[in-house]
Design a protein around this motif. Structure first.
Motif, PDB file in Angstrom:
ATOM      1  N   UNK A 151       0.916  -1.150   0.218  1.00  0.00           N
ATOM      2  CA  UNK A 151       0.011  -0.060   0.047  1.00  0.00           C
ATOM      3  C   UNK A 151       0.832   1.338   0.032  1.00  0.00           C
ATOM      4  N   UNK A 152       2.038   1.082   0.590  1.00  0.00           N
ATOM      5  CA  UNK A 152       2.714   2.435   0.391  1.00  0.00           C
ATOM      6  C   UNK A 152       3.555   2.656  -0.623  1.00  0.00           C
ATOM      7  N   UNK A 153       4.106   1.661  -1.288  1.00  0.00           N
ATOM      8  CA  UNK A 153       4.968   1.671  -2.372  1.00  0.00           C
ATOM      9  C   UNK A 153       3.918   1.547  -3.678  1.00  0.00           C
ATOM     10  N   UNK A 154       3.150   0.809  -3.744  1.00  0.00           N
ATOM     11  CA  UNK A 154       2.527   0.398  -5.009  1.00  0.00           C
ATOM     12  C   UNK A 154       2.597  -1.130  -5.316  1.00  0.00           C
ATOM     13  N   UNK A 155       2.486  -1.406  -6.490  1.00  0.00           N
ATOM     14  CA  UNK A 155       2.560  -2.860  -6.791  1.00  0.00           C
ATOM     15  C   UNK A 155       3.602  -3.217  -7.960  1.00  0.00           C
ATOM     16  N   UNK A 156       3.973  -4.493  -8.302  1.00  0.00           N
ATOM     17  CA  UNK A 156       4.957  -4.632  -9.327  1.00  0.00           C
ATOM     18  C   UNK A 156       4.261  -6.327  -9.892  1.00  0.00           C
ATOM     19  N   UNK A 157       4.373  -6.176 -11.199  1.00  0.00           N
ATOM     20  CA  UNK A 157       4.098  -7.585 -11.934  1.00  0.00           C
ATOM     21  C   UNK A 157       5.280  -8.163 -12.588  1.00  0.00           C
ATOM     22  N   UNK A 158       5.676  -9.298 -12.234  1.00  0.00           N
ATOM     23  CA  UNK A 158       6.790  -9.864 -13.027  1.00  0.00           C
ATOM     24  C   UNK A 158       6.433 -11.132 -13.711  1.00  0.00           C
ATOM     25  N   UNK A 159       6.553 -11.050 -15.022  1.00  0.00           N
ATOM     26  CA  UNK A 159       6.060 -12.088 -15.975  1.00  0.00           C
ATOM     27  C   UNK A 159       7.690 -12.779 -16.314  1.00  0.00           C
ATOM     28  N   UNK A 160       7.647 -13.894 -15.630  1.00  0.00           N
ATOM     29  CA  UNK A 160       8.998 -14.927 -15.998  1.00  0.00           C
ATOM     30  C   UNK A 160       8.566 -15.873 -17.071  1.00  0.00           C
ATOM     31  N   UNK A 161       9.536 -15.561 -17.973  1.00  0.00           N
ATOM     32  CA  UNK A 161       9.343 -16.365 -19.311  1.00  0.00           C
ATOM     33  C   UNK A 161      10.524 -17.410 -19.515  1.00  0.00           C
ATOM     34  N   UNK A 162      10.232 -18.492 -20.075  1.00  0.00           N
ATOM     35  CA  UNK A 162      11.378 -19.283 -20.124  1.00  0.00           C
ATOM     36  C   UNK A 162      11.101 -20.512 -21.001  1.00  0.00           C
ATOM     37  N   UNK A 163      11.805 -21.651 -20.659  1.00  0.00           N
ATOM     38  CA  UNK A 163      11.674 -22.894 -21.449  1.00  0.00           C
ATOM     39  C   UNK A 163      11.476 -24.148 -20.371  1.00  0.00           C
ATOM     40  N   UNK A 164      10.426 -24.745 -20.668  1.00  0.00           N
ATOM     41  CA  UNK A 164      10.261 -26.011 -19.697  1.00  0.00           C
ATOM     42  C   UNK A 164      10.320 -25.625 -18.309  1.00  0.00           C
TER      43      UNK A 164
END
Length: 180
Positions: A136-149
């Motif tokens: 709530x104090x900083x915000x939010x983050x979304x990380x999409x982790x992409x790779x193989x298998x």
């Protein structure tokens, strides 16, 4: 008769195309729509750029780390001036992640921070892992982790181990400065 058949085929094809395209908002579309917004920061980088100390990794953690190719980050900076916008954006992201294609991997809450990890794919091979963190104090983050298998269970273990990992903070300094 032949002309009517052509129109009928064209109508069916057009209908199928419109139905298959759908109007649903995807996480990818959300990234694209917000990457130029002043309240957001967006950065893509290969996992090798983080220079994580892997010397204490287990074999499972090392295998999970090696399966990851790149990370897409999108962050929202919360402030007193944009709390309504922050709430609206959280709702949008949660709506996207509530789609049935996202499988739950883990959720963690600590000191007002919440982390949700989901994945797209099968139990033994994920196409994409999504980490959604809010504060709530900083915000939010979304990380999409992409790779193989990528194995979702091993990725979950890797994420837990990265909380205490030693990595070069200069690599993500501009992201951290954005949230100050």
């Amino acid at each position: 008769m032949q002309r009517t058949f052509k129109y009928l085929c064209l109508t069916i094809l057009t209908t199928v195309l419109f139905i298959s395209c759908g109007d649903g908002v995807s996480l990818q579309r959300y990234y694209v729509e917000n990457q130029e917004n002043a309240n957001f920061i967006s950065q893509d980088f290969p996992i090798s750029m983080l220079k994580i100390d892997k010397s204490s990794f287990t074999d499972a953690q090392q295998e999970a780390y090696n399966s990851v190719q790149k990370l897409n980050f999108l962050g929202f900076n919360a402030s007193k001036d944009n709390i309504e916008n922050y709430t609206a954006e959280i709702t949008k992201v949660k709506s996207i992640l509530s789609h049935e294609k996202y499988n739950d991997l883990m959720e963690v809450s600590d000191k007002g921070r919440k982390i949700m990890v989901k994945y797209i794919g099968e139990d033994d091979a994920a196409d994409e892992v999504v980490v959604f963190a809010t504060d709530k104090n900083m915000g939010f983050g979304i990380v999409r982790v992409l790779g193989n298998d990528m194995n979702p269970e091993k990725i979950g273990v890797l994420i837990n181990s990265l909380q205490n990992a030693d990595f070069d903070g200069a690599q993500i300094e501009n992201i951290m400065n954005f949230f100050k």
